[in-house]
Design an enzyme around this catalytic site. Structure first.
Site, mmCIF file in Angstrom:
data_model
loop_
_atom_site.group_PDB
_atom_site.id
_atom_site.type_symbol
_atom_site.label_atom_id
_atom_site.label_comp_id
_atom_site.label_asym_id
_atom_site.label_seq_id
_atom_site.Cartn_x
_atom_site.Cartn_y
_atom_site.Cartn_z
ATOM 1 N N THR A 15 -35.126 20.853 3.392
ATOM 2 C CA THR A 15 -35.845 22.130 3.383
ATOM 3 C C THR A 15 -36.985 22.142 4.404
ATOM 4 O O THR A 15 -37.685 21.150 4.578
ATOM 5 C CB THR A 15 -36.415 22.378 1.974
ATOM 6 N N GLY A 73 -39.268 15.569 -2.094
ATOM 7 C CA GLY A 73 -39.953 14.722 -3.076
ATOM 8 C C GLY A 73 -40.088 13.300 -2.554
ATOM 9 O O GLY A 73 -39.135 12.749 -1.990
ATOM 10 N N GLU A 111 -32.620 22.648 -5.357
ATOM 11 C CA GLU A 111 -31.180 22.370 -5.273
ATOM 12 C C GLU A 111 -30.362 23.662 -5.259
ATOM 13 O O GLU A 111 -29.283 23.740 -5.830
ATOM 14 C CB GLU A 111 -30.772 21.483 -6.456
HETATM 15 C C1 LIG Z 1 -33.929 15.883 -7.904
HETATM 16 C C2 LIG Z 1 -33.709 17.103 -7.058
HETATM 17 C C3 LIG Z 1 -34.827 17.459 -6.132
HETATM 18 C C4 LIG Z 1 -34.526 18.596 -5.272
HETATM 19 C C5 LIG Z 1 -33.909 18.484 -4.110
HETATM 20 C C6 LIG Z 1 -33.571 19.658 -3.272
HETATM 21 O O1 LIG Z 1 -33.861 20.775 -3.586
HETATM 22 S S1 LIG Z 1 -32.746 19.312 -1.830
HETATM 23 C C7 LIG Z 1 -32.458 20.854 -1.027
HETATM 24 C C8 LIG Z 1 -31.427 21.661 -1.729
HETATM 25 N N1 LIG Z 1 -31.120 22.848 -0.966
HETATM 26 C C9 LIG Z 1 -30.205 23.712 -1.350
HETATM 27 O O2 LIG Z 1 -29.597 23.571 -2.386
HETATM 28 C C10 LIG Z 1 -29.935 24.817 -0.384
HETATM 29 C C11 LIG Z 1 -29.128 25.932 -0.980
HETATM 30 N N2 LIG Z 1 -28.259 26.541 0.031
HETATM 31 C C12 LIG Z 1 -26.975 26.162 0.221
HETATM 32 O O3 LIG Z 1 -26.468 25.264 -0.440
HETATM 33 C C13 LIG Z 1 -26.176 26.913 1.264
HETATM 34 O O4 LIG Z 1 -27.026 27.458 2.239
HETATM 35 C C14 LIG Z 1 -25.335 28.036 0.624
HETATM 36 C C15 LIG Z 1 -24.298 27.396 -0.278
HETATM 37 C C16 LIG Z 1 -26.188 29.007 -0.138
HETATM 38 C C17 LIG Z 1 -24.645 28.806 1.734
HETATM 39 O O5 LIG Z 1 -24.000 27.915 2.623
HETATM 40 P P1 LIG Z 1 -23.185 28.460 3.877
HETATM 41 O O6 LIG Z 1 -23.946 29.559 4.491
HETATM 42 O O7 LIG Z 1 -22.869 27.292 4.701
HETATM 43 O O8 LIG Z 1 -21.866 28.928 3.174
HETATM 44 P P2 LIG Z 1 -21.314 30.430 2.889
HETATM 45 O O9 LIG Z 1 -22.105 31.091 1.790
HETATM 46 O O10 LIG Z 1 -21.184 31.155 4.175
HETATM 47 O O11 LIG Z 1 -19.880 30.071 2.305
HETATM 48 C C18 LIG Z 1 -18.876 29.522 3.121
HETATM 49 C C19 LIG Z 1 -17.927 28.706 2.288
HETATM 50 O O12 LIG Z 1 -18.529 27.444 1.988
HETATM 51 C C20 LIG Z 1 -18.343 27.164 0.618
HETATM 52 N N3 LIG Z 1 -19.421 26.267 0.207
HETATM 53 C C21 LIG Z 1 -20.747 26.475 0.242
HETATM 54 N N4 LIG Z 1 -21.383 25.393 -0.225
HETATM 55 C C22 LIG Z 1 -20.430 24.479 -0.534
HETATM 56 C C23 LIG Z 1 -20.483 23.186 -1.055
HETATM 57 N N5 LIG Z 1 -21.644 22.598 -1.367
HETATM 58 N N6 LIG Z 1 -19.320 22.545 -1.263
HETATM 59 C C24 LIG Z 1 -18.142 23.135 -0.986
HETATM 60 N N7 LIG Z 1 -18.046 24.378 -0.483
HETATM 61 C C25 LIG Z 1 -19.180 25.029 -0.262
HETATM 62 C C26 LIG Z 1 -18.387 28.518 -0.040
HETATM 63 O O13 LIG Z 1 -17.831 28.495 -1.338
HETATM 64 C C27 LIG Z 1 -17.589 29.326 0.931
HETATM 65 O O14 LIG Z 1 -16.210 29.087 0.686
HETATM 66 P P3 LIG Z 1 -15.128 30.250 1.019
HETATM 67 O O15 LIG Z 1 -15.514 31.423 0.158
HETATM 68 O O16 LIG Z 1 -15.277 30.566 2.472
HETATM 69 O O17 LIG Z 1 -13.831 29.624 0.620
HETATM 70 C C1 LIG Z 2 -40.289 20.895 -6.981
HETATM 71 C C2 LIG Z 2 -39.381 21.055 -5.810
HETATM 72 C C3 LIG Z 2 -38.782 19.926 -5.268
HETATM 73 C C4 LIG Z 2 -37.992 20.040 -4.135
HETATM 74 N N1 LIG Z 2 -37.464 18.916 -3.575
HETATM 75 C C5 LIG Z 2 -36.802 19.004 -2.399
HETATM 76 C C6 LIG Z 2 -36.313 17.838 -1.738
HETATM 77 O O1 LIG Z 2 -36.458 16.715 -2.233
HETATM 78 N N2 LIG Z 2 -35.714 17.977 -0.540
HETATM 79 C C7 LIG Z 2 -35.529 19.197 0.032
HETATM 80 O O2 LIG Z 2 -34.985 19.244 1.137
HETATM 81 N N3 LIG Z 2 -35.936 20.315 -0.574
HETATM 82 C C8 LIG Z 2 -36.569 20.261 -1.765
HETATM 83 N N4 LIG Z 2 -36.998 21.394 -2.393
HETATM 84 C C9 LIG Z 2 -36.773 22.699 -1.763
HETATM 85 C C10 LIG Z 2 -35.757 23.545 -2.524
HETATM 86 O O3 LIG Z 2 -34.468 23.068 -2.343
HETATM 87 C C11 LIG Z 2 -35.893 24.996 -2.053
HETATM 88 O O4 LIG Z 2 -37.167 25.454 -2.435
HETATM 89 C C12 LIG Z 2 -34.809 25.857 -2.649
HETATM 90 O O5 LIG Z 2 -33.560 25.546 -2.088
HETATM 91 C C13 LIG Z 2 -35.104 27.375 -2.459
HETATM 92 O O6 LIG Z 2 -35.295 27.683 -1.135
HETATM 93 P P1 LIG Z 2 -36.602 28.470 -0.633
HETATM 94 O O7 LIG Z 2 -37.783 27.733 -1.136
HETATM 95 O O8 LIG Z 2 -36.454 28.632 0.823
HETATM 96 O O9 LIG Z 2 -36.564 29.840 -1.337
HETATM 97 P P2 LIG Z 2 -36.195 31.275 -0.664
HETATM 98 O O10 LIG Z 2 -34.794 31.213 -0.182
HETATM 99 O O11 LIG Z 2 -37.227 31.609 0.332
HETATM 100 O O12 LIG Z 2 -36.282 32.157 -1.922
HETATM 101 C C14 LIG Z 2 -37.207 33.243 -2.083
HETATM 102 C C15 LIG Z 2 -36.542 34.326 -2.917
HETATM 103 O O13 LIG Z 2 -35.522 34.938 -2.145
HETATM 104 C C16 LIG Z 2 -34.300 34.986 -2.853
HETATM 105 N N5 LIG Z 2 -33.218 34.775 -1.872
HETATM 106 C C17 LIG Z 2 -33.223 33.928 -0.810
HETATM 107 N N6 LIG Z 2 -32.071 33.992 -0.138
HETATM 108 C C18 LIG Z 2 -31.303 34.880 -0.761
HETATM 109 C C19 LIG Z 2 -29.982 35.368 -0.564
HETATM 110 N N7 LIG Z 2 -29.210 34.937 0.428
HETATM 111 N N8 LIG Z 2 -29.501 36.271 -1.426
HETATM 112 C C20 LIG Z 2 -30.262 36.708 -2.453
HETATM 113 N N9 LIG Z 2 -31.517 36.282 -2.708
HETATM 114 C C21 LIG Z 2 -32.027 35.385 -1.865
HETATM 115 C C22 LIG Z 2 -34.393 33.848 -3.874
HETATM 116 O O14 LIG Z 2 -33.620 34.158 -5.026
HETATM 117 C C23 LIG Z 2 -35.879 33.805 -4.189
HETATM 118 O O15 LIG Z 2 -36.167 34.678 -5.239
HETATM 119 C C24 LIG Z 2 -37.774 21.304 -3.545
HETATM 120 C C25 LIG Z 2 -38.356 22.450 -4.118
HETATM 121 C C26 LIG Z 2 -39.144 22.331 -5.237
HETATM 122 C C27 LIG Z 2 -39.775 23.575 -5.817
#
Ligand SMILES: CCC/C=C/C(=O)SCCNC(=O)CCNC(=O)[C@H](O)C(C)(C)COP(=O)([O-])OP(=O)([O-])OC[C@H]1O[C@@H](n2cnc3c(N)ncnc32)[C@H](O)[C@@H]1OP(=O)([O-])[O-]
Ligand SMILES: Cc1cc2nc3c(=O)[nH]c(=O)nc-3n(C[C@H](O)[C@H](O)[C@H](O)COP(=O)(O)OP(=O)(O)OC[C@H]3O[C@@H](n4cnc5c(N)ncnc54)[C@H](O)[C@@H]3O)c2cc1C
Length: 697
Positions: free
Chosen positions: A165, A204, A449
């Site tokens: 991120t 984190g 996530e």
């Molecule tokens: C302990 C934890 C601490 C926290 C850590 C963190 O937060 S770390 C940070 C965490 N950060 C986040 O979680 C970030 C959240 N954001 C994301 O994960 C991506 O930007 C997205 C999934 C929203 C869009 O991605 P995009 O723009 O590349 O994709 P698109 O929407 O254009 O769809 C195209 C195709 O891809 C498919 N597909 C998509 N994902 C997957 C997958 N994982 N696998 C398989 N397939 C997948 C989808 O179904 C579609 O299939 P179709 O219909 O064509 O057959």
């Molecule tokens: C405690 C904590 C720990 C984390 N740890 C990690 C880590 O270890 N590593 C890491 O890489 N990241 C980490 N993250 C980041 C985390 O993965 C992101 O905050 C999360 O994926 C959301 O993205 P954003 O913050 O950009 O929110 P935004 O995308 O800016 O969201 C803002 C608002 O817009 C809306 N929105 C955004 N896009 C769309 C869309 N396409 N359609 C509709 N609505 C939309 C959302 O629903 C939300 O209400 C952490 C976050 C937190 C809070």
């Protein structure tokens, strides 16, 4: 003065053990009576829910082990809510490194170590090292890279974060800006943050703990952008822990909760890393700068670690809600308020329908999510086996199922904790209840996530595509297979003729399925409005209808959750009385889901008003039928007092004495006059000081 206060505190606490609660029933007696009237054995159900007697015994052993340490003792755990960020940060790392030491010495297995951390509930800077740094190398590094990095990471010679991120983008992963430009001459990548918005922000453990990170950056070769790829990048010197040249790194500041963890920022000024720092299991760059992309079926391999964590989050949600409901149900079963005449026995607040209607459906949700969590992790394990054998066919279904379920489960758990806190009245607002910290630490899961709205929209995309496939006569498999019969389903009407009919599994399943089908069909229609028969997943039809699309995806996930819950209860090895109680709980779960969004069932005339009235009536009856089992149902989660860390939720019900003891022993009560007396209050309030001040004027 300190001494004097301590003496008085001890006296007060001793005295309280002699006190009886005037006009009340002793809370311990209330809980004893609750347990006596339960229809089933909570010990036996706890064994089933937790996966065997051995698991429960192992947990007790781990708790004893924790209690014998300075960092995991009951005293250390209960003092935590009085500690500063810095203290929590150090304490978290002390606990994690001590557990790591025990694991390395062979005293703890890897599973024991994980369980110990869960029991301790003290997050630390090494969490992402375990859950994202190491797993990314395991799944995205080639054999040589794994052999190089993993022993160091497992021995804690290096510690890592997951740096994806950025300040400007978390959701839109394809829009991340950090660049990794290949320099053929030196065979190195140059990692650079080109703009303010490209600074890594949130990872984190990155702030103060990590020496390395998984760096997600755009791969640029000969000015061509190949999109996001993972790199292992060192950011701190291993001898001094100071940032390397070109690296600016730090903690992002206090957060809503989870403050022991150093979520960090990272800014890079053309930092060079070797070519082999790019994880090359799926894509490769040769020394002379040739790029080999991942195979088509591996196109989303970079997203693999996120999918793994979403499975863990689904698994965790039910247990977190189980903790909150254990606290709230036990407390509301001993809390008494209001009688017709002062002095008469007051009612246990759980006997008021408003509380039962809040808490019992949450207990049902906790059970549903626990069973769903098990099903999701089994599904993820099967996927891992297939993936390691080179078969990724199940990934698309796994992704869409987990995306929607991550959203449903974390929303349910987070909102549920807050509802439990409110249900506990004033004492729920006290940190000593354990609920404020549980909520503040947990609620991040609805965002991280993958924000829950965004995750729901991934499931919505799949549902619309499935609906489109059905319309074109193609077969739909997996969790959306029910859409295959959408046309027949949309003509069906609810069959309920008597309140009791709502209790039957078929009727509830049918209503939930009808709702999901109707919403998917409506969603599909909405998206076809302006596209000339073609769906555009990013255009105004999509962006202008996300409320409906998210709702549709959640209805689908609720159907999957509910049917998984019902099937799991059906298949579980339960004694008849426990089975009977759980069947009622399944019914309450289904009814609560329907009642929350009843309007959906009226939209296409599936439901009639008299059937809705019967649904409310039957739900209310069920609340009464389940009420005698409320405490036994939460006892069956088998959560130890150590882990609950709550004055309200303790298993013996001795809530009031626990509150008094914890409050009087805290830091602010260390002296009788308080820390502000001398410098702030005394000059105003003490007549002698006031006199002295006046004479100086
Ligand atoms: C302990 C934890 C601490 C926290 C850590 C963190 O937060 S770390 C940070 C965490 N950060 C986040 O979680 C970030 C959240 N954001 C994301 O994960 C991506 O930007 C997205 C999934 C929203 C869009 O991605 P995009 O723009 O590349 O994709 P698109 O929407 O254009 O769809 C195209 C195709 O891809 C498919 N597909 C998509 N994902 C997957 C997958 N994982 N696998 C398989 N397939 C997948 C989808 O179904 C579609 O299939 P179709 O219909 O064509 O057959
Ligand atoms: C405690 C904590 C720990 C984390 N740890 C990690 C880590 O270890 N590593 C890491 O890489 N990241 C980490 N993250 C980041 C985390 O993965 C992101 O905050 C999360 O994926 C959301 O993205 P954003 O913050 O950009 O929110 P935004 O995308 O800016 O969201 C803002 C608002 O817009 C809306 N929105 C955004 N896009 C769309 C869309 N396409 N359609 C509709 N609505 C939309 C959302 O629903 C939300 O209400 C952490 C976050 C937190 C809070």
């Amino acid at each position: 003065m300190v001494r004097e206060h301590c003496d008085r505190t001890t006296a007060l606490v001793n005295e309280s053990s002699q006190l009886v609660l005037a006009g009340h029933v002793e809370p311990q007696d209330d809980l004893r009576a609750e347990r006596k009237r339960a229809s089933f054995s909570s010990q036996e159900l706890a064994v089933v829910l937790n996966g065997g007697t051995e698991v429960l015994q192992r947990r007790s052993r781990l708790i004893s082990q924790l209690q014998s340490t300075s960092w995991g003792s009951q005293a250390a755990v209960s003092q935590r809510c009085f500690h500063s960020r810095e203290q929590l940060h150090v304490e978290g790392l002390v606990a994690q490194t001590e557990i790591w030491k025990l694991m390395q010495s062979g005293a703890l297995s890897q599973q024991d170590a994980k369980d110990m951390e869960t029991l301790l509930t003290l997050p630390g800077g090494l969490t992402l090292h375990q859950y994202m740094f190491i797993p990314t190398i395991e799944t995205q590094g080639d054999e040589e890279q794994q052999a190089y990095w993993l022993p160091k990471a497992r021995a804690l010679e290096i510690t890592g974060a997951y740096a994806q991120t950025e300040m400007g983008h978390g959701t839109f992963v394809r829009g991340l800006e950090t660049t990794a430009t290949y320099d053929r001459a030196s065979e190195e990548f140059i990692i650079h943050s080109p703009a303010l918005s490209s600074i890594k922000w949130w990872p984190g453990g990155l702030g103060k703990t990590a020496t390395h990170c998984i760096m997600l950056a755009r791969l640029i070769i000969n000015s061509k952008d190949h999109g996001l790829h993972p790199f292992v990048m060192q950011i701190r010197d291993l001898h001094t822990h100071l940032p390397l040249a070109g690296v600016r790194v730090g903690d992002i500041g206090p957060k809503f909760g989870y403050n022991g963890v150093d979520n960090g920022y990272l800014m890079l000024d053309r930092v060079r890393i070797p070519r082999r720092a790019m994880l090359m299991r799926h894509a490769r760059v040769t020394p002379d700068g040739h790029y080999f992309p991942p195979s088509a079926e591996n196109a989303k391999a970079t997203y693999g670690t996120m999918v793994a964590i979403r499975a863990l989050l689904v698994d965790e949600a039910g247990w977190v809600l189980a903790r909150a409901t254990t606290i709230a149900v036990r407390y509301t079963a001993i809390r008494r308020q209001t009688s017709e005449r002062v002095g008469d026995k007051e009612l246990q607040v759980l006997d008021y329908q408003n509380l039962a209607a809040t808490l019992l459906p949450l207990v049902a949700s906790a059970y549903a999510l626990i069973f769903m969590g098990k099903a999701s992790s089994d599904m993820y394990k099967r996927f891992e086996q297939d993936r390691d054998a080179g078969n990724l066919a199940s990934l698309p279904e796994l992704h869409v199922l987990l995306a929607g379920m991550k959203a449903l489960s974390t929303w349910t758990a987070a909102d549920g904790i807050e509802a439990c806190r409110r249900g506990c009245g004033g004492h729920g607002y006290s940190a000593l209840s354990g609920l404020p910290d549980l909520y503040a630490s947990y609620v991040q899961n609805v965002t991280l996530e993958g924000d829950n709205n965004v995750m729901s929209l991934q499931t919505a995309r799949h549902l619309v595509k499935s609906q489109e496939a059905v319309a074109k006569g193609r077969r739909v498999e997996g969790s959306a297979a029910y859409l295959q019969r959408a046309e027949q389903e949309l003509h069906r009407k609810c069959s309920v003729q008597a309140p009791q009919d709502w209790q039957t599994a078929e009727v509830l399943d049918a209503a939930l399925r009808h709702r999901a089908t109707y919403l998917a069909a409506e969603g599909h229609k909405l998206l076809l409005r302006h596209g000339g028969g073609k769906i555009n997943f990013a255009g105004p039809d999509w962006n202008g209808n996300t409320v409906q699309l998210i709702h549709m995806a959640q209805a689908h996930s609720q159907l999957v959750l509910h049917t998984t819950f019902a099937q799991s209860v059906h298949q579980a090895d339960l004694e008849p009385a426990a089975r009977a109680a759980l069947i009622k709980l399944v019914a309450l779960h289904g009814m609560s889901l329907l009642l929350r969004d009843l309007q959906d069932l009226f939209m296409d005339g599936y439901l009639q008003a008299f059937q809705a009235q019967m649904l409310v009536q039957r739900r209310n009856e069920l609340l009464l039928e389940l009420r005698p089992d409320a405490v036994a149902l939460v006892d069956s989660f088998g959560i130890a007092d150590y882990q609950l860390n709550s004055c309200l939720g303790r298993s013996d019900g001795d809530v009031y004495r626990a509150l008094l003891e914890a409050a009087s022993g805290q830091q602010l009560n260390k002296t009788e006059e308080g820390p502000a007396w001398n410098a702030v209050l005394k000059p105003w309030l003490d007549p002698a000081s006031r006199q002295q001040a006046r004479s100086k004027l």
